[in-house]
Enzyme design. Structure first.
Site, PDB file in Angstrom:
ATOM      1  N   GLY A  49     -14.344 -15.735  -1.754  1.00 19.14           N
ATOM      2  CA  GLY A  49     -13.892 -14.877  -2.838  1.00 19.14           C
ATOM      3  C   GLY A  49     -12.688 -14.052  -2.451  1.00 19.14           C
ATOM      4  N   ASP A 201     -22.146 -10.248   9.860  1.00 20.43           N
ATOM      5  CA  ASP A 201     -20.763 -10.725   9.992  1.00 20.43           C
ATOM      6  C   ASP A 201     -19.805  -9.550  10.184  1.00 20.43           C
ATOM      7  OD1 ASP A 201     -18.750 -12.605  10.096  1.00 20.43           O
ATOM      8  OD2 ASP A 201     -18.487 -12.721   7.925  1.00 20.43           O
TER       9      ASP A 201
END
Length: 491
Positions: A49, A201
């Site tokens: 995205g 992450d």
């Protein structure tokens, strides 16, 4: 590596009009009805995205709008199918040489990747992180606007921070690098050992330094959960490392799932001892996760070790964050920050499981370790001092907020009360402490004096003594219950 870093938030973007159409479809309203302005260029673009900056029409607040790439789901399913097909050909080799199932590794990777496609799940993750860190003024988690978000669009509070890959900008902003690193490592350890919900992450595109010294996290699509049992075993592993108990360290690996329950751990014990002593034997200054992980990887080929589900994320997360720390401070020492945090938790956390682990640390082969207690207190005081000196604690808004808890001193009140209670109730502990005070046919008064001097400026002795006295009726009741149980069991 530099090219891969670019891919963290600078992947080629898709057209604005496509993104704006997706936003309007999710909102069910025109953009102009919700936002007074929106950036004409993407602020960041990643593989799944891209992000725009906008201003809410109703409140004037700046927000980040995360929009999913169009038609990305079938592409991911196709790639995962190809990836898993390849893994099926390699599975026999993987099982034989590495002791792990290649197809299951792909399945775990695919599961986490597909979770990132559902922005409603990410919104829930953000709310969980907000709840976990609500009493921590050193960590910034963006607020999520769920009423404006959907499965393909996520609207969050705008974070105005400095990228952690720009140490000069951090210094120019007047941020104390050492204080910021302490905040970052403590936040990572809290996620892992306290909450059991951690950012999976934490690359430099997802972590920012705020100008007031706070650390800010973004992008919560990839998070992982550790069970209460695994959290406790990890703390056990730290305790066993401190105690240099490599037999129990090997057993911890079995309990965490790195080794199957029927594996003979005796050949692994010397290898673990060699890794740990070579990595930390010269002092904390020579320890880093990358070296230990590299040496541990060599054991995978020699022993039936496998990386259990979720722990690949844990290892990657720690290595990535340590890498960020090295970027900001090349001579950064992880354990110099981590040990004080663990020491403070062992000394202050009221969790009964941690109280038990504190006793394990303080007693070795039945002998009380006076020096170890002194070291724990010194390290814990160091953690409190570093955290409380962070500029994030000094802001006016921070001081006014009743929700934020600022620890200026090492709070040992509950620990001392529990210790006194344990001394009165537990005959084994009482005997060991009395032996510690009279070891080698002499009274160890000086050790007591040394410990008292370390904590006298941190605690209010009269008030603690009063609370211990007030607790005596409860202690007496427990003693009577223990005595009656003992009598009944003998009959």
């Amino acid at each position: 590596m530099n090219e891969l870093c670019i891919l963290q938030d600078d992947v080629p973007s898709f057209p604005n009009q496509v993104a704006f159409n997706i936003i309007e479809e999710e909102l069910g309203r025109p953009l102009e009805a919700v936002f007074s302005k929106i950036s004409s260029q993407t602020i960041a673009a990643a593989s799944l995205g891209q992000v725009y900056r906008a201003t809410l029409r109703d409140t004037g607040e700046d927000v980040a709008i995360k929009v999913q790439r169009p038609d990305i789901e079938p592409i991911i399913y196709r790639d995962l199918f190809l990836f898993r097909t390849l893994a099926s050909f390699l599975n026999g080799i993987s099982l034989q040489k590495l002791g792990c199932n290649a197809e299951l590794i792909v399945d775990e990777f695919g599961e986490k990747l597909l979770e990132e496609l559902d922005y409603t799940l990410e919104a829930r993750n953000i709310e969980d992180f907000l709840e976990n860190f609500k009493a921590d003024p050193t960590v910034k988690i963006p607020r999520v606007y769920k009423q404006l978000s959907g499965s393909r669009v996520l609207v969050m509070e705008w974070i105005d921070g400095i990228r952690c890959t720009n140490p000069q900008a951090i210094k120019d902003a007047g941020i104390d690098v050492n204080g910021f690193l302490t905040v970052g490592v403590s936040a990572a350890l809290r996620q892992l050992l306290e909450f059991g919900l951690f950012h999976g992450d934490p690359h430099p595109g997802n972590i920012f330094a705020m100008r007031d010294g706070r650390i800010a996290y973004v992008d919560f699509g990839n998070v992982a959960v550790l069970s209460q049992q695994n959290k406790q075993i990890l703390i056990d592993a730290v305790v066993h490392a401190v105690n240099e108990d490599y037999v129990e360290m090997a057993n911890d690996f079995t309990r965490l799932g790195f080794l199957s329950s029927d594996t003979d751990v005796s050949p692994i014990i010397p290898a673990l001892e060699a890794i740990w002593q070579n990595s930390s034997g010269k002092g904390l200054s020579d320890f880093n996760f990358r070296i230990v992980t590299g040496k541990f990887n060599q054991l995978v080929y020699q022993y039936p070790i496998r990386i259990p589900e979720r722990f690949s994320l844990v290892i990657r997360s720690l290595l990535t964050q340590e890498g960020i720390c090295f970027t900001l401070k090349p001579d950064f020492k992880f354990l110099e920050v981590a040990y004080p945090y663990v020491a403070k938790r062992l000394l202050t956390d009221p969790n009964p499981a941690l109280r038990e682990r504190l006793i394990q640390v303080l007693f070795k082969d039945g002998i009380f370790q006076w020096k170890r207690l002194e070291n724990l207190i010194v390290l814990a005081k160091e953690n409190v001092a570093k955290m409380s000196s962070n500029p994030a604690f000094r802001g006016k808004d921070m001081q006014r907020s009743r929700d934020w808890q600022v620890e200026r001193k090492l709070d040992l009140k509950d620990t001392i009360k529990d210790g006194a209670r344990l001394f009165l109730i537990d005959e084994g502990i009482r005997r060991q402490l009395l032996l510690a005070l009279t070891e080698d046919s002499k009274l160890h008064i000086q050790e007591l004096v040394d410990v008292y001097r370390l904590v006298e400026d941190q605690i209010d002795i009269p008030s603690i003594a009063l609370e211990v006295v007030q607790d005596l009726p409860t202690v007496a009741r427990d003693l009577m219950l223990l005595w009656s149980e003992s009598v009944l069991s003998q009959r």
